[in-house]
Design a protein around this motif. Sequence first.
Motif, short mmCIF file in Angstrom:
data_model
loop_
_atom_site.label_atom_id
_atom_site.label_comp_id
_atom_site.label_asym_id
_atom_site.label_seq_id
_atom_site.Cartn_x
_atom_site.Cartn_y
_atom_site.Cartn_z
N PRO A 47 29.10 43.44 30.70
CA PRO A 47 28.79 44.54 31.72
C PRO A 47 27.40 44.78 31.69
N LEU A 48 26.56 44.18 30.61
CA LEU A 48 25.07 44.68 30.50
C LEU A 48 24.17 43.84 31.40
N ILE A 49 24.81 42.58 31.88
CA ILE A 49 24.03 41.59 32.50
C ILE A 49 24.65 41.28 34.05
N THR A 50 25.58 42.10 34.24
CA THR A 50 26.14 42.03 35.65
C THR A 50 26.73 43.24 35.96
N SER A 51 26.63 43.70 37.24
CA SER A 51 27.01 45.02 37.57
C SER A 51 28.55 44.73 38.69
N TYR A 52 28.74 43.42 38.76
CA TYR A 52 29.96 43.27 39.53
C TYR A 52 31.33 43.12 38.66
N ASP A 53 32.21 43.72 39.47
CA ASP A 53 33.59 43.65 38.92
C ASP A 53 34.03 42.46 39.04
N PRO A 54 34.65 41.63 38.20
CA PRO A 54 35.04 40.25 38.21
C PRO A 54 36.29 39.93 39.27
N ASN A 55 37.17 41.16 39.29
CA ASN A 55 38.33 41.19 40.08
C ASN A 55 38.17 42.03 41.30
N VAL A 235 47.25 31.69 31.70
CA VAL A 235 47.04 33.07 31.67
C VAL A 235 47.21 33.44 33.35
N PRO A 236 47.94 34.91 33.40
CA PRO A 236 48.28 35.03 35.00
C PRO A 236 46.87 34.93 35.77
N THR A 237 47.17 34.44 37.12
CA THR A 237 46.19 34.57 37.97
C THR A 237 45.17 35.63 38.12
N ASN A 238 45.65 36.95 37.90
CA ASN A 238 44.89 38.06 38.01
C ASN A 238 43.98 38.33 36.82
N VAL A 239 43.99 37.57 35.82
CA VAL A 239 43.08 37.71 34.68
C VAL A 239 41.93 36.69 34.72
N ALA A 240 40.97 36.80 34.61
CA ALA A 240 39.81 36.07 34.78
C ALA A 240 39.40 35.08 33.53
N THR A 241 39.73 33.97 33.64
CA THR A 241 39.44 33.02 32.76
C THR A 241 38.81 31.85 33.27
N TRP A 242 38.20 30.96 32.39
CA TRP A 242 37.71 29.79 33.17
C TRP A 242 38.75 28.89 33.88
N GLY A 243 39.86 29.04 33.30
CA GLY A 243 40.80 28.09 33.95
C GLY A 243 41.35 28.67 35.29
N THR A 244 41.61 30.11 35.30
CA THR A 244 42.02 30.76 36.57
C THR A 244 40.91 30.52 37.74
N ILE A 245 39.61 30.56 37.16
CA ILE A 245 38.48 30.39 38.09
C ILE A 245 38.63 29.10 38.91
N ILE A 246 38.86 28.26 38.14
CA ILE A 246 39.16 26.78 38.58
C ILE A 246 40.33 26.52 39.55
N ASN A 247 41.27 27.43 38.97
CA ASN A 247 42.69 27.33 39.82
C ASN A 247 42.46 28.03 41.00
#
Length: 291
Positions: A47-55, A235-247
């Motif tokens: 949260p300190l190094i990016t202002s964008y919401d990941p979702n 992990v559910p696709t609405n949760v940001a993980t490295w796997g769901t990003i690739i998905n």
Amino acid sequence: MSQKIIEKPKEKSSLAKRSIQKFVSNKLAMIGLIIVVVMTIMSIIAPLITSYDPNAIDMSIINRPPGNGHIFGTDSTGRDLYSRLLYGGRISILIGVVSAITTSIIGTILGLITGYHGGLVDSFVLRLSEILQSFPMTILVMVLVTIAGPSVRNMILVFTIIGWMTVFRIVRNEVLRLREETYVEVNKAFGISDIAIIFRDILPNTLSPIIVATTINVAFFILEETGLSFLGLGVPTNVATWGTIINAAKNITVIQNFQWQWIIPGLCISLFVMSINFLGDGLRDALDPKN
């Protein structure tokens, strides 16, 4: 007697100092340590190094290449890829670390107790570990995750159920060797309890392989989470993980035309996992008294 008591701490201090020097002199291990620490800290302070919401979805900026206010570009729904990698690292690293620690605790306790006492319990746990290890690990994980359902908690639970065998066998083999040592026999003769001998005398001598195995398991579980989430089973696709990003980047259009959406996450995952393996190799070499 007093001379031995004085020299023992010196010997331990000298051994620890030599292990640290060996680790520090290993360039790949130090590089791996730095990368792992930096990437982990960046994920924690996301949260300190990016202002964008990941979702946050913004259809006006879909499929933007790196630059223009988005360091790593955006995905096919307009989500900032840089923020998703940072926040996704939180979950992926958490799954890897917690799973590795829990499996090490379970494997260590089982290995210590069964290896020291032997008997039917030792035979049962050993056969159980052999049966579980006879199945392909990825397929076994897929089956259990499908039964339990996709969630971070269930994934950690499944990894814990199927991941303790490696540490168990390592610790058990060490205990089988150490229980024949003279100091164990002397402690038994003085009436010291088995629990005290196991956890005070034997456990410290098995810590080196446990630390190495735990470190390597972190990388293994992160890769497993990535693979399962890529298949939609983790992990559910609405949760940001490295796997769901690739998905989210497995669409053929994205693969052909918007390569940054899978190349950058792939490089991030590869770098982190490779760094952990370098770190594990360095720890193994440094903690091995034979080297």
